[in-house]
Enzyme design. Structure first.
Site, PDB file in Angstrom:
ATOM      1  N   LYS A 196       0.836  -1.210   0.000  1.00 27.92           N
ATOM      2  CA  LYS A 196       0.000   0.000   0.000  1.00 27.92           C
ATOM      3  C   LYS A 196       0.866   1.253   0.000  1.00 27.92           C
ATOM      4  O   LYS A 196       1.826   1.345   0.751  1.00 27.92           O
ATOM      5  CB  LYS A 196      -0.893   0.011   1.245  1.00 27.92           C
ATOM      6  CG  LYS A 196      -1.863  -1.158   1.306  1.00 27.92           C
ATOM      7  CD  LYS A 196      -2.565  -1.224   2.644  1.00 27.92           C
ATOM      8  CE  LYS A 196      -1.641  -1.552   3.782  1.00 27.92           C
ATOM      9  NZ  LYS A 196      -2.321  -1.782   5.065  1.00 27.92           N
TER      10      LYS A 196
ATOM     11  N   GLY B 207      -7.253   4.292  10.517  1.00 28.42           N
ATOM     12  CA  GLY B 207      -7.919   3.014  10.233  1.00 28.42           C
ATOM     13  C   GLY B 207      -8.057   2.661   8.764  1.00 28.42           C
ATOM     14  O   GLY B 207      -8.731   1.689   8.424  1.00 28.42           O
ATOM     15  N   THR B 208      -7.379   3.399   7.888  1.00 29.93           N
ATOM     16  CA  THR B 208      -7.503   3.086   6.446  1.00 29.93           C
ATOM     17  C   THR B 208      -6.973   1.683   6.129  1.00 29.93           C
ATOM     18  O   THR B 208      -7.569   0.951   5.349  1.00 29.93           O
ATOM     19  CB  THR B 208      -6.734   4.096   5.558  1.00 29.93           C
ATOM     20  OG1 THR B 208      -5.435   4.273   6.119  1.00 29.93           O
ATOM     21  CG2 THR B 208      -7.444   5.416   5.465  1.00 29.93           C
ATOM     22  N   GLY B 209      -5.832   1.331   6.769  1.00 32.52           N
ATOM     23  CA  GLY B 209      -5.215   0.031   6.481  1.00 32.52           C
ATOM     24  C   GLY B 209      -6.106  -1.125   6.927  1.00 32.52           C
ATOM     25  O   GLY B 209      -6.326  -2.087   6.176  1.00 32.52           O
ATOM     26  N   CYS B 210      -6.644  -1.014   8.157  1.00 35.89           N
ATOM     27  CA  CYS B 210      -7.542  -2.060   8.679  1.00 35.89           C
ATOM     28  C   CYS B 210      -8.772  -2.172   7.779  1.00 35.89           C
ATOM     29  O   CYS B 210      -9.237  -3.273   7.467  1.00 35.89           O
ATOM     30  CB  CYS B 210      -8.019  -1.709  10.092  1.00 35.89           C
ATOM     31  SG  CYS B 210      -6.681  -1.466  11.257  1.00 35.89           S
TER      32      CYS B 210
ATOM     33  N   THR C 217      -7.413   9.913   8.431  1.00 33.73           N
ATOM     34  CA  THR C 217      -7.251   8.628   7.742  1.00 33.73           C
ATOM     35  C   THR C 217      -7.008   7.502   8.740  1.00 33.73           C
ATOM     36  O   THR C 217      -6.445   6.471   8.387  1.00 33.73           O
ATOM     37  CB  THR C 217      -6.070   8.682   6.750  1.00 33.73           C
ATOM     38  OG1 THR C 217      -4.891   9.072   7.487  1.00 33.73           O
ATOM     39  CG2 THR C 217      -6.310   9.660   5.621  1.00 33.73           C
TER      40      THR C 217
END
Ligand SMILES: Nc1ncnc2c1ncn2[C@@H]1O[C@H](COP(=O)(O)OP(=O)(O)OP(=O)(O)O)[C@@H](O)[C@H]1O
Ligand SMILES: Cc1ncc(CO)c(N)n1
Length: 267
Positions: free
Chosen positions: A173, A203-206, A201
């Site tokens: 990512k 928590g975007t990865g989760c 942003t």
């Protein structure tokens, strides 16, 4: 309705970890189940404390779910330490769920460590090889590879090399590089997005890895799942609204309840 299990840590602020996963899974039309590995005391400003759970209660949660409920997809996020990782790896080997998406969470956006340093070996050798898809951000891919990633070319090489080593697909990512956020898949496909100028942003990865698990379970191809997940996360960033004093979470239910400040809240 697909049943999706997330194995991850709790974020008391509600924006990342188990809480984000459950919101994404629900927003995308699946039924969510949770196995909690660790509890973080966390808000939009950062993590103030962490407790990893006893591996026995992690195991009991996993068995409780698999013994009763058909599982159509699993996402793994924060796993905490090597003992928990070993236990999860044993159980995922026993139950062999697919799709299995692993987000190798190491450090929170705020800089707090979410993975014990001695756990890297167990993560790399026991857990990651079980995955269908692994979704490291750039700092995580750097740790897994042991070298610096500075641009799109490096991301492509990183994705291919990690995929070969771990025997799974890898999506590196690009949120942490400057410029338009480009995510790179180990199949060679790049997914270019538009950078939304916001600090909200959290928590975007989760959220991306949960969305990927749902879409894969719903039968989308890998490429389609990445496309759809990226577009869902981008809309959720676009509609983020201030929750606390720090970096607020994205708005998971923007399609149900568009926020009044959505799209303009880029402070
Ligand atoms: N400002 C932004 N605008 C649009 N898309 C973004 C932005 N920031 C991140 N993304 C996208 O969000 C997804 C998550 O990427 P990121 O690299 O931020 O993951 P992460 O670091 O694991 O997330 P987290 O910060 O939650 O740990 C990727 O698809 C990335 O391209
Ligand atoms: C519990 C938890 N999992 C993952 C992340 C990574 O964003 C976080 N901040 N908190």
């Amino acid at each position: 309705m697909k049943h999706i299990l997330t194995i991850a840590g709790s974020d008391s602020g509600g924006g990342a970890g188990i809480q984000a996963d459950l919101k994404v899974i629900s927003a995308l039309g699946a039924y969510g189940m949770t196995v909690i590995t660790a509890i973080t005391a966390q808000n939009t400003r950062g993590v103030t404390d962490v407790r990893e759970l006893d591996p026995d209660i992690v195991e009991a949660q996993i068995r409780a779910v698999f013994d009763d409920i058909p599982v159509h997809g699993v996402k793994v996020g924060m796993v905490g330490n090597a003992v928990i990782i070993e236990r999860i790896a044993d159980l995922l080997t026993e139950f062999a769920p697919h799709p299995l998406v692993i987000d190798p969470v190491m450090v929170a956006q705020s800089g707090h460590n979410l993975l014990a340093s001695e756990a890297l070996e167990a993560l790399t050798h026991r857990l990651l090889p079980l995955a269908d898809l692994i979704t490291p951000n750039i700092p995580e891919a750097e740790v897994l590879l042991g070298r610096h990633i500075k641009d799109g070319g490096d991301m492509k090489e990183a994705a291919t090399e990690l995929a070969q080593r771990l025997g799974s697909h890898v999506l590196v990512k690009g949120g942490h590089l400057n410029g338009p956020p480009c995510d790179v898949l180990s199949t060679g496909t790049s997914f270019l997005g538009e950078r939304i100028p916001t600090r909200h942003t959290h928590g975007t990865g989760c959220s991306l890895s949960s969305a990927l698990t749902v879409y894969l379970a719903q039968g989308y191809s890998l490429e389609e799942a990445v496309e759809q997940s990226k577009s869902y996360v981008a809309s959720a960033i676009q509609h983020a609204f201030p929750v606390g004093k720090g970096n607020s979470p994205i708005h998971h239910f923007h399609a149900w309840h568009p926020s009044e400040v959505g799209g303009t809240n880029h402070g």
